[in-house]
Scaffold this active site. Sequence first.
Site, short mmCIF file in Angstrom:
data_model
loop_
_atom_site.label_atom_id
_atom_site.label_comp_id
_atom_site.label_asym_id
_atom_site.label_seq_id
_atom_site.Cartn_x
_atom_site.Cartn_y
_atom_site.Cartn_z
N CYS A 51 38.35 -10.03 110.97
CA CYS A 51 39.29 -10.10 111.62
C CYS A 51 38.51 -9.97 113.39
O CYS A 51 39.90 -10.25 114.61
CB CYS A 51 40.11 -8.62 111.92
SG CYS A 51 40.72 -8.59 109.74
N ARG A 134 46.13 -11.85 105.90
CA ARG A 134 46.32 -12.52 107.55
C ARG A 134 47.47 -14.07 107.65
O ARG A 134 47.47 -15.01 106.98
CB ARG A 134 44.94 -13.63 107.27
CG ARG A 134 43.76 -12.64 106.98
CD ARG A 134 42.55 -13.18 107.66
NE ARG A 134 41.12 -12.78 107.05
CZ ARG A 134 40.83 -11.75 108.27
NH1 ARG A 134 40.99 -11.70 108.48
NH2 ARG A 134 39.76 -10.94 107.20
C1 BEZ Z 1 37.43 -9.05 107.43
O1 BEZ Z 1 36.56 -9.12 107.89
O2 BEZ Z 1 38.65 -9.09 107.96
C2 BEZ Z 1 38.39 -8.44 105.89
C3 BEZ Z 1 37.33 -8.52 104.83
C4 BEZ Z 1 37.94 -8.00 103.91
C5 BEZ Z 1 39.01 -7.47 103.55
C6 BEZ Z 1 39.39 -6.80 105.71
C7 BEZ Z 1 39.56 -7.57 106.24
#
Ligand code: BEZ
Length: 235
Positions: A51, A134
């Site tokens: 993110c 997402r």
């Molecule tokens: C992330 O790195 O953005 C992420 C990875 C796995 C679950 C939620 C967020």
Amino acid sequence: MENQVTAMPRIGDKAPEFKAVTTQGEINFPGDYKGKWVILFSHPADFTPVCTSEFMTFAHMENEFKALNCQLVGLSVDGLYSHIAWLRTIKEKIEFRGMKDVEVNFPLIEDITMQVATKYGMIMPGESNTKAVRAVFFIDPKGIIRTIVYYPLSLGRNFDELKRVLMGLQTADEFGIALPADWRPGDDVIVPTAGSCGTAKDRMEGKMEGVECKDWFFCLKKLPKEKVMEKILKK
Ligand code: BEZ
């Protein structure tokens, strides 16, 4: 909750309305953005690496989206103070692919109750009950959802593609044409099939200037990049 069925918005639907608190103050969605394109997107959680890389990329490209008359609006099921702390950390500490000191100036919605995420079908229990996937909603200046793209938690979005989708929607609207696979501004475009544009006979006999048909249903024409950009870039 187990048997609750949530109708998810679909392409062609009016964007569901909501009021929300964001890092840029309160918003009334989509009313506040009438006359603009909006990309409403969700991310799973603040202070997570994928993110973070996505937010930095969105912020880095914000002016490119603005030039296309498009407002970015983010959302996660975190609270406002988490959002503020995360965005401050990004600005102060994180460097990624040459981007640093990145300030996020577009609104990021707090949605701890998950009301907005649920309304937009951003919670997909098979992926996570507690985080939004997402999701990316492209909403036109009349408040209609025109494209929806989903990515899972483990894969960051492709921002060239998000910009291509926006430019493609705008170009198709402006010129009344359709766009082939992998189209980018400057590539040939597809002339709609007979009825809306000449008869099949006219097309096949080459009677339509600038239109080249491979068969009655597959006709292309040139649309120079300058012409596209002149129409879709905000004056
Ligand atoms: C992330 O790195 O953005 C992420 C990875 C796995 C679950 C939620 C967020």
